[in-house]
Design an enzyme around this catalytic site. Structure first.
Site, PDB file in Angstrom:
ATOM      1  N   HIS A   9      21.234  31.793  63.425  1.00  0.00           N
ATOM      2  CA  HIS A   9      21.376  32.645  62.246  1.00  0.00           C
ATOM      3  C   HIS A   9      22.548  33.588  62.477  1.00  0.00           C
ATOM      4  O   HIS A   9      23.045  33.695  63.597  1.00  0.00           O
ATOM      5  CB  HIS A   9      20.094  33.466  62.014  1.00  0.00           C
ATOM      6  N   HIS A  45      29.758  36.508  63.347  1.00  0.00           N
ATOM      7  CA  HIS A  45      29.714  35.399  64.297  1.00  0.00           C
ATOM      8  C   HIS A  45      28.285  34.877  64.388  1.00  0.00           C
ATOM      9  O   HIS A  45      27.337  35.569  64.048  1.00  0.00           O
ATOM     10  CB  HIS A  45      30.193  35.843  65.690  1.00  0.00           C
TER      11      HIS A  45
END
Length: 193
Positions: free
Chosen positions: A41, A128
């Protein structure tokens, strides 16, 4: 107390493409604690341990942050490390397209949470997707030989795909000796009106 965080979740097809890269790297990088595919995630903010009441406030903050925020497209591309590949702590996949929109969404979430007394992160947020963690720098230096470095260089130019982000999720994290298990507590839609 419930350990929790706010995240952008990934569709199955994107997780599968990223998981294939992790599986190719896994035997080359035994010094890395690789993230299991179901746990992939993009974290927007870590909330730490919270009560049910505070999580209700966090859910309201996400609803507020999502209102007036249009859905966005994020393209996941390349592989890198924080602080760098010589002495990494985190291995990540980057956001090549849509990073400014992701930063704006994260700022909206952080502001809405701050208005409800949740402290902001103490470092700048960079979009990221964490795929692995290195906990032992000496082991990394011993084991990060040419095969792993070559595979990382190849992954640094890989495009993993684009995802349309239409919601953010309030997540629960349960820790165990087998690792973290995440579950969705609540989702808040991104709606431009």
């Amino acid at each position: 107390m419930i350990r929790s965080f706010v995240a952008i979740l990934l569709p199955d097809d994107l997780r599968e493409r990223i998981a294939a890269t992790i599986e190719a790297l896994r035997p080359l990088g035994t010094a890395v604690a690789w993230v299991p595919p179901p746990n992939l995630h993009l974290t927007l903010q870590f909330l730490g341990n919270q009560t049910e009441e505070r999580l209700a406030e966090a859910a309201a903050a996400l609803e507020e942050a999502g209102a007036g925020c249009a859905p966005l497209d994020l393209a996941f591309h390349g592989l890198g490390a924080f602080p760098g590949l010589e002495r990494p702590r985190i291995l990540w996949i980057g956001v090549a397209q849509g990073a400014p929109h992701a930063r704006a969404l994260q700022a909206r979430v952080a502001d809405a949470l701050a208005r409800r007394g949740f402290p902001p992160e103490d470092r700048a947020w960079h979009p990221h997707l964490t795929i692995g963690r290195v906990f032992d720098a000496r082991r990394w230096r011993r084991e990060a030989g040419p095969p792993l470095r070559g595979a990382l260089a190849k992954a640094a130019t890989t495009s993993f795909g684009t995802v349309r982000v239409t919601e953010v999720a309030l997540m629960r994290s349960d820790l165990s000796p087998k690792g973290a298990r995440y579950s969705v507590r609540r989702v808040a839609a991104l709606s431009p009106t």
